[in-house]
Design a protein around this motif. Sequence first.
Motif, short mmCIF file in Angstrom:
data_model
loop_
_atom_site.label_atom_id
_atom_site.label_comp_id
_atom_site.label_asym_id
_atom_site.label_seq_id
_atom_site.Cartn_x
_atom_site.Cartn_y
_atom_site.Cartn_z
N GLY A 1 0.83 -1.20 0.00
CA GLY A 1 0.00 0.00 0.00
C GLY A 1 0.86 1.24 0.00
N LYS A 2 0.22 2.36 0.26
CA LYS A 2 0.92 3.65 0.29
C LYS A 2 0.84 4.26 1.69
CE LYS A 2 -0.31 4.69 -4.53
NZ LYS A 2 1.01 4.40 -5.09
N LEU A 3 1.81 5.08 2.01
CA LEU A 3 1.78 5.81 3.27
C LEU A 3 0.67 6.84 3.23
CD1 LEU A 3 5.58 6.48 3.88
CD2 LEU A 3 4.12 4.96 5.20
N PRO A 4 0.05 7.14 4.37
CA PRO A 4 -0.95 8.21 4.39
C PRO A 4 -0.28 9.55 4.11
CG PRO A 4 -0.43 7.49 6.62
CD PRO A 4 0.25 6.53 5.70
N PRO A 5 -0.99 10.50 3.51
CA PRO A 5 -0.39 11.81 3.24
C PRO A 5 -0.06 12.52 4.53
CG PRO A 5 -2.75 11.86 2.83
CD PRO A 5 -2.39 10.43 3.06
N PRO A 6 0.94 13.41 4.51
CA PRO A 6 1.30 14.13 5.74
C PRO A 6 0.16 15.00 6.23
CG PRO A 6 2.41 15.09 3.82
CD PRO A 6 1.76 13.82 3.36
N LYS A 7 0.04 15.09 7.54
CA LYS A 7 -1.03 15.89 8.14
C LYS A 7 -0.71 17.37 8.00
CE LYS A 7 -2.38 12.43 11.58
NZ LYS A 7 -2.52 12.14 13.03
N SER A 8 -1.75 18.17 7.80
CA SER A 8 -1.57 19.62 7.71
C SER A 8 -2.12 20.27 8.97
CB SER A 8 -2.29 20.18 6.48
OG SER A 8 -3.67 19.88 6.55
N LYS A 9 -1.61 21.45 9.27
CA LYS A 9 -2.13 22.19 10.39
C LYS A 9 -3.53 22.72 10.06
CE LYS A 9 2.36 23.64 12.16
NZ LYS A 9 3.24 24.79 12.51
N LYS A 10 -4.32 22.93 11.09
CA LYS A 10 -5.70 23.35 10.90
C LYS A 10 -5.75 24.64 10.08
CE LYS A 10 -9.97 24.04 13.49
NZ LYS A 10 -10.59 24.13 14.84
N GLY A 11 -6.52 24.59 8.98
CA GLY A 11 -6.70 25.77 8.15
C GLY A 11 -5.62 25.97 7.11
N ALA A 12 -4.57 25.13 7.14
CA ALA A 12 -3.47 25.28 6.20
C ALA A 12 -3.58 24.20 5.13
CB ALA A 12 -2.13 25.17 6.92
N PRO A 13 -3.10 24.50 3.90
CA PRO A 13 -3.11 23.47 2.86
C PRO A 13 -2.17 22.34 3.22
CG PRO A 13 -1.83 25.37 2.15
CD PRO A 13 -2.50 25.76 3.43
N PRO A 14 -2.44 21.13 2.76
CA PRO A 14 -1.55 20.01 3.09
C PRO A 14 -0.16 20.25 2.54
CG PRO A 14 -3.11 19.38 1.37
CD PRO A 14 -3.54 20.72 1.87
#
Length: 594
Positions: free
Chosen positions: A287-300
Amino acid sequence: MIRDHVIALFEKALARGAAEGRWPALAGGFTVEPPRDPKHGDFAVNAAMVLAKPAQKPPRELAQALVEVVREIDAAGDVASMEVAGPGFVNVRLAPDLWYRALGEVERQGAAFGRTSVGKGKKVIVEYVSANPTGPMHVGHGRNAVTGDGVARLLQWSGHEVTREYYVNDYGAQVQTLARSVHLRYQQLLGRAVEMPPKSYPGEYVIDVARALKEEHGARFLDAPEADWLALFRDRAVAHVLELIRGDLAVLDITFDVWSSEKALYASGDVERFLAQLEAKGLVYVGKLPPPKSKKGAPPPPPQPDEEGVSVSDDLTLFRSSQFGDEVDRPVKKSDGTPTYFCADIAYHWQKRQRAEALVDVLGADHGGYVPRLQAALQALGYDRKDLHVVLIQMVNLTRGGEAVKMSKRAGTVVSLREVVEEVGADATRFLFFTRRADAQLDFDLELAKQQTLDNPVFYVQYGHARLASILRKAAEAGLPPPAFDLAAARALVLPEEQDLLRRIVSFPDVLAGAAVAYEPHRVAYWLHETIAAFHAYYTGGKKSGERVIGPDPVKTAARLYLCSALKQALANGLSALGVSAPERMESRDLAEE
């Protein structure tokens, strides 16, 4: 251990009460610890509070009933008094003679006083240092080394069968960078003008390896393709650096029973066997790694490859670590089929767990997030995640008179461990690393470490030992008999300061055992410092009040000389447990020899 005596009394009382139907059998453990305020007794026992829920009775009521049963079974009269306190503690005060007789154990056991059988029959592997073999050890590695060695020593003092282990990362990208650094220096030695890139290794030791290869092979590898020389240059550089590391450790009297090689782990097939275990249990998938988390309100954030080049866009072989308490599933194979560093690391821990019941890793604090995935891997393979305990080491700030010290002449980067030990000595280096918890940042002042004053923690403790030795020499010179335990004489130790020292000495085996099972050697350093402070206060106060150790009363003199002898032995054993010497003579600008 006198604490064990209290535990045994309450265990018998709990068993009798359960047999009589007064309460259910107590399945879980209870604590027996000294209260914070000595006025409340010698030990506080929480057995009634632990028992309250299964018994469905108020803890204070149970505590009172428990006190009655303890009194019934205490035929020897070892308990002087008990009282129920707070929410249901039983405060216990022991008979004075029990403490006096326990003090006599110091004479009987001598250099073995403090050793216990808490871990008898249990095999433990303590892995520490495990610094990448890319350069000499710096002072941060030294804190890891000393802490790990302290943990291993204490586990041995508590009866564990200990294996000291160093894991050599001799397979990945960093040792290849080392090999390329050596090749660049090799080119320079052969007259070619080349620049060392920012991520290369600049130390003199790299030139030493390059020079040896030049003398052995001449210009043979000057223009050869990397494939022809990379393995040779890597292996020679790693071997050279490991010798430097062994020498750095030797100045602190630190050795290892096993040097495990990551490269050998692959060569032996252990990594592939480990992967096969995961696959057989259905614990891996593609499978693939999950995408990196973004801060609230910020683009990933845009996906970035990690240090192994693994990206969220890759098809990876993932280990189902999230089923065992990890945040996400972790890659064990890259998209090209090669194992990740994490895969080799958990394969190594799987191999270690087959050789011992418990594993202790001493790691830098930056590896804290790595711990859950290691524990998850062990749990996935049928072990208890608690089989792995990790001691995290915080940074060391090296200063000289308050000013930061950063550069090393020999290593080319931060200050090397060898330079620190050569300047301040092994004892000061070891002890100062124990003056703070391992997970607390440490300020290490080179000037303080060299001072022969009582401001220097190691000098303060060692001088206390030497002071006691001086008192005993003076007694011998005065023709007094060698100190020996005598119960009748020991009863003369009635001053509050004497009672405090007596209890500190008798509690020493408990201190060592507690520090061992908690993997916290700093507890022993604290005990040493606090105990010798108590002795200094007792000794100087006695001189002022007329209550000298060697005085006109022969019974008091005999008792106090034995107290000094027992304390001296306990201090020596405590220092030994930390790998620090106990000098018989020392000089100080603060104190003259007695």
